[in-house]
Enzyme design. Structure first.
Site, PDB file in Angstrom:
ATOM      1  N   GLY A 171      54.140  -4.950  28.128  1.00 35.26           N
ATOM      2  CA  GLY A 171      54.931  -4.626  29.314  1.00 35.26           C
ATOM      3  C   GLY A 171      54.190  -3.704  30.260  1.00 35.26           C
ATOM      4  O   GLY A 171      54.176  -3.917  31.488  1.00 35.26           O
ATOM      5  N   ASP A 172      53.577  -2.663  29.719  1.00 37.26           N
ATOM      6  CA  ASP A 172      52.770  -1.753  30.536  1.00 37.26           C
ATOM      7  C   ASP A 172      51.641  -2.498  31.237  1.00 37.26           C
ATOM      8  O   ASP A 172      51.399  -2.320  32.434  1.00 37.26           O
ATOM      9  CB  ASP A 172      52.173  -0.653  29.657  1.00 37.26           C
ATOM     10  CG  ASP A 172      53.165   0.447  29.326  1.00 37.26           C
ATOM     11  OD1 ASP A 172      53.982   0.801  30.188  1.00 37.26           O
ATOM     12  OD2 ASP A 172      53.119   0.953  28.189  1.00 37.26           O
TER      13      ASP A 172
END
Length: 399
Positions: A171-172
């Protein structure tokens, strides 16, 4: 010091973020040649400096990668004098990158309107869990929560277990990648208009953007994707299959490729079997087809399967781990892994710069530096601060 070679040479990024989403965006821009000035809290720095399962001589092994190509300064952004330094840095900057909780920069008087008044060409890159607007925007938003809200976590793992995770901070990294794309799009707009803007990249939206036909599948058909483990429903054959000494991935879901796989198996008649003749038919009989392929593949070694599939033009590959990557001739030929000298640890292998550009390739110039190692040089040489002012800032705990 190695010079930048990428297409973003001459552009300056002020990076205020910590942990992964913001700094990974800074890594991308730095890899492509931008000058990245990373701002960290005095005395503690980015927590990524200590993250990671493995330590070498007390050093974390994440920061040398995500901090590469950056100059590192320490500034206490909670103090008025620290905020003033950022405003001075912004005067000649092209980008300001941050991934604090929305509202934090505003609290410090570093909102876009204030900074754009100093430098109208400034592009502010903002990475957060939920974005800068909406009812969730003030909430703390880590990548795991964004992956869940964006739909990614629900479809990961085996159907009879709780949802899994990717094993990396996906996600990052996705939000950071979209932020970098947005920054370059904003840069093109600035070329045309002379004006900067805000790039708003949310982790949950970056994950959601990867979810293909998830929404129309439900809207038009009431279909909700579920966890399916190593395969996608109705996409067959495409799975992990056993070998006598391990496992391989075989992807032959296209009609012509499936026909070639059937020939490789010595079962050419299967390609004309009504159960497997079309993409739809193979999807309906996916389990049965995977069973036939597994019975064949399990009688061969990985090397034999790779050779057989290659002879028949069928995509097939090993399940790689770090030792496989380091030993693989294709990784070597593509220079996908580079060794960069680390002042304390010596030769430091890490992923190279991607994507590769033919005329202006990016490069890795140095590993992530020590905390605050460039503070004085940046304040003195870039901003013209006097020795007395620098000494005052240091005594006051601002730097």
């Amino acid at each position: 010091m190695t010079e930048a070679t990428g297409p973003l040479q001459g552009l300056r990024v002020i990076e205020l973020g910590v942990l992964l989403a913001g700094p990974f965006c800074g890594q991308i821009l730095g890899d492509l040649g931008a000058e990245v000035i990373k701002v960290e809290p005095p005395g503690q720095g980015d927590p990524l400096r200590q993250w990671g399962t493995v330590k070498k001589d007390g050093h974390g092994l994440w920061f040398p990668i995500v901090g590469r190509n950056k100059t590192c300064v320490t500034i206490d952004l909670r103090q008025a004098e620290g905020q003033a330094i950022v405003k001075d840095l912004v005067r000649e900057a092209d980008f300001l990158l941050e991934n604090f909780r929305p509202g934090t920069l505003e609290k410090w008087g570093l909102d876009y309107e204030t900074l754009a008044a100093i430098n109208p060409r400034l592009i502010m890159i903002r990475v957060s869990g939920y974005g800068q607007t909406g009812p969730n925007s003030p909430k703390a938003g880590y990548a795991s929560v964004g992956e869940a809200m964006g739909g990614m976590r629900y479809v990961m793992g085996e159907p009879d277990r709780m949802p899994s995770r990717a094993g990396i901070s996906i996600g990052d990294s996705l939000a950071a990648t979209y932020a970098a794309i947005g920054a370059l799009a904003a840069l093109e707009h600035r070329h045309r208009t002379g004006k900067g803007q805000i790039v708003d990249s949310a982790i949950y939206e970056a994950c959601f953007a990867m979810m293909e036909s998830l929404i129309p599948d439900y809207h038009f058909g009431g279909y909700i994707r579920e966890r399916t483990g190593s395969f996608l429903p109705k996409i067959a054959p495409s799975n992990i299959y056993p070998a006598s000494d391990g496992m391989v991935i075989i992807a032959a879901n296209q009609d012509t490729v499936w026909r070639r796989l059937a020939e490789a198996m010595g079962r050419a008649e299967l390609a004309d079997d009504p159960r497997f003749l079309t993409h739809v038919a193979r999807g309906e009989h996916q389990g049965e087809l995977d069973g036939l392929i597994s019975a064949w593949s399990s009688q061969m070694t990985i090397a034999e399967l790779e050779a057989c599939c290659e002879d028949h033009g069928v995509p097939c590959g090993r399940i790689y781990r770090a030792p496989d990557m380091l030993a693989d001739p294709h990784f070597a030929a593509r220079q996908a892994i580079v060794e960069v000298d680390h002042p304390q640890l010596g030769p430091f292998p890490m992923p190279a710069v991607f994507p590769k550009l033919s005329a202006t390739p990016g490069n890795v110039r140095w590993t992530g530096p020590e905390l605050g190692s460039h503070t004085e040089a940046v304040l003195r040489d870039l901003l013209g601060y006097s020795p007395d002012k620098i000494a005052h800032l240091r005594t006051s705990g601002v730097i």
